[in-house]
Design a protein around this motif. Structure first.
Motif, mmCIF file in Angstrom:
data_model
loop_
_atom_site.group_PDB
_atom_site.id
_atom_site.type_symbol
_atom_site.label_atom_id
_atom_site.label_comp_id
_atom_site.label_asym_id
_atom_site.label_seq_id
_atom_site.Cartn_x
_atom_site.Cartn_y
_atom_site.Cartn_z
ATOM 1 N N SER A 1 -5.947 -8.775 -11.904
ATOM 2 C CA SER A 1 -6.197 -8.977 -10.392
ATOM 3 C C SER A 1 -6.281 -10.406 -9.995
ATOM 4 O O SER A 1 -6.332 -11.306 -10.977
ATOM 5 N N ALA B 1 -9.466 1.398 -0.393
ATOM 6 C CA ALA B 1 -7.834 1.043 -1.315
ATOM 7 C C ALA B 1 -7.018 2.090 -1.092
ATOM 8 O O ALA B 1 -7.292 3.341 -0.824
ATOM 9 N N ALA C 1 -4.811 4.622 2.659
ATOM 10 C CA ALA C 1 -5.957 4.020 1.903
ATOM 11 C C ALA C 1 -7.132 5.127 2.214
ATOM 12 O O ALA C 1 -7.354 5.683 3.112
ATOM 13 N N LYS D 1 -12.648 -8.962 1.079
ATOM 14 C CA LYS D 1 -11.340 -8.304 0.638
ATOM 15 C C LYS D 1 -11.098 -9.209 -0.736
ATOM 16 O O LYS D 1 -11.388 -10.399 -1.101
ATOM 17 N N ILE E 1 -7.676 4.687 -7.551
ATOM 18 C CA ILE E 1 -6.268 4.283 -7.244
ATOM 19 C C ILE E 1 -5.411 4.959 -8.434
ATOM 20 O O ILE E 1 -5.631 4.676 -9.543
ATOM 21 N N LYS F 1 -7.494 -9.306 -3.514
ATOM 22 C CA LYS F 1 -6.162 -8.599 -4.093
ATOM 23 C C LYS F 1 -5.915 -8.084 -5.602
ATOM 24 O O LYS F 1 -6.472 -9.169 -6.297
ATOM 25 N N THR G 1 0.868 -1.321 0.007
ATOM 26 C CA THR G 1 -0.074 0.034 0.052
ATOM 27 C C THR G 1 0.853 1.196 0.017
ATOM 28 O O THR G 1 1.439 1.637 1.179
ATOM 29 N N GLU H 1 -4.577 -4.223 -1.649
ATOM 30 C CA GLU H 1 -5.728 -4.988 -0.911
ATOM 31 C C GLU H 1 -6.950 -4.097 -1.157
ATOM 32 O O GLU H 1 -6.898 -2.882 -0.923
ATOM 33 N N VAL H 2 -8.027 -4.592 -1.490
ATOM 34 C CA VAL H 2 -9.186 -3.728 -1.754
ATOM 35 C C VAL H 2 -10.066 -4.438 -0.668
ATOM 36 O O VAL H 2 -10.191 -5.481 -0.560
#
Length: 430
Positions: free
Chosen positions: A179, A46, A14, A119, A163, A121, A10, A57-58
């Motif tokens: 993803s 995010a 976030a 979650k 993002i 990724k 990250t 990671e979302v």
């Protein structure tokens, strides 16, 4: 080095944004409940910024689900599990699969659903600004029976997070993302986590099955649909089932990240019922055999019969679904396996196992890449749509629709006799 090792990164603090959208939720068919019209509120978290090559990671937090637990049964602790999809837009495209744990406090009747965070990724492969928009989601409840309530947007949903992806030098430009953990992307890029992307749109037959070297594309990217070949399978069932039966079976797959969503279809009208069956009384499941480069079994399940069946009427098994996560890289074969028919009447289950006799023909062949926690050497259990041992309790506030779990009401009329008379193979060919 961390990025190359697959460590979650990250790059900046976030950001979270809440969106709300009109939603329609479809309760399981066996419940008898009508569709629910409600509002879903979601908070997506995010990183605000990241670099190409990062895996971020979302987090999907359901602030408010569109449906509540109806006024029928209390839900026990840790019986609720959500899964969902986030759409990737802006400079990227595709979808990101989200999954939450089976974790919740006890939920009383006629109370709001409390869902754990989901979650996923996301692997970033090109520079640009990408948007994350919550989409459809499914609520599974594991007790006392297993069913899914499926919810989908009924209006355009706004982006919940953005993002900014840089190329390492601080500049941004157009590009897409890929993803891991079940997402798809456009442009034929390879998904992180080991999934493979193949070009082309044709299928070839090898070893009696369909080889998934192509298929139809989803989102403008790599192949996602792989139809299987229809094969004949011989089964022997335990009493009160028939001693022998032959049915046509096909196994098809839809690529979802590094995994495959399977659909198993059997021949229609392969059996007759010697006695009346109420709606929701019969459910099929099958252990799909994995061979070739991989090994093990994947359980697929079908929902219960959607309508009552009269005595002497032809009965068809519902389509069975489940998820195959490869445990090895190479060409994996998928073949029909042992079938189980469960009849629920008068509060009692009659389980009829049917074993494959001889060699099971290959229906589908897939080019796979090993995934963490894959099926190799064991069995996977997807808990497919509407199957299993639990009942979804999300839906409308209809206090009478699920009274006493009406699907098990009635008299046990099949005990002590043959349950089904299967149609001869000659009739199947016609």
């Amino acid at each position: 080095m961390l990025g190359g090792a697959g460590i979650l990164l990250t790059a900046s603090p976030a950001l979270a944004a809440e969106v709300s959208y009109k939603t329609e939720c479809i309760p399981p068919s066996i419940s008898g409940l009508p569709p629910v019209q409600g509002t879903t509120k979601v908070l997506v978290t995010a990183p605000a910024e990241a670099k190409v090559g990062d895996e971020v990671e979302v987090v999907w937090k359901t602030v408010q689900a569109a449906s509540k637990n109806p006024d029928v049964l209390d839900l026990d602790k840790d019986t609720v599990k959500p899964t969902g999809t986030i759409r990737i837009g802006g400079a990227g495209s595709g979808t990101l699969s989200m999954e939450g744990p089976r974790q919740n406090p006890p939920i009383k009747k006629n109370s709001p659903m409390v869902l754990p965070d989901m979650k996923g990724k996301l692997k970033l492969d090109k520079a640009g600004e990408i948007t994350l928009t919550p989409d459809k989601y499914t609520i599974n409840v594991s007790k006392p029976l297993s069913t899914d309530t499926k919810c989908s947007p009924k209006e355009t949903v706004g982006a919940a997070a953005t993002i900014k992806v840089t190329d390492g030098g601080g500049t941004t430009g157009s590009g897409g993302t890929t993803s891991s953990g079940g997402s798809t992307s456009s442009g034929g890029t390879t998904a992180s986590g080991g999934s493979t992307t193949t070009s082309g749109g044709s299928t070839t037959t090898s070893g009696g099955g369909t080889t998934a070297s192509g298929g139809s594309s989803g989102g403008g990217g790599g192949p996602s649909d792989f139809p299987g070949k229809e094969v004949a399978v011989k089964l022997s069932c335990v009493s009160p089932g028939p001693k022998a039966v032959t049915s046509k079976v096909s196994i098809s797959a839809r690529k979802s990240g590094g995994s495959y969503e399977l659909t198993v279809k059997t021949a229609k009208g392969v059996m007759t019922s010697p006695a009346p069956l109420p709606k929701g009384a019969l459910k099929p499941s099958m252990a799909v055999r994995i061979g070739g480069a991989d090994s093990g079994k994947v359980t697929v399940r079908g929902p219960a019969n959607p309508a009552p069946v009269a005595a002497g009427e032809m009965v068809s098994l519902t389509d069975m679904t489940g998820t195959y996560k490869p445990g090895a890289s190479g060409k994996a074969t998928l073949s029909p396996g042992d079938l189980t028919i469960t009849v629920t009447l008068g509060g009692s289950d009659i389980v009829i196992p049917c074993k494959v006799q001889g060699t099971s023909p290959v229906s589908l062949e897939l080019d796979t890449t090993k995934q963490a926690g894959g099926v190799v050497g064991g069995s996977g259990d997807s808990g497919g749509s509407g199957g299993g041992d639990d009942l979804a309790h999300t839906g409308a506030d209809d206090t009478g629709a699920l009274r006493a779990l009406a699907l098990v009401a009635g008299t046990v009329i099949l005990l002590g006799g043959a349950v089904f008379t299967f149609t001869p193979w000659a009739r199947l060919r016609r």
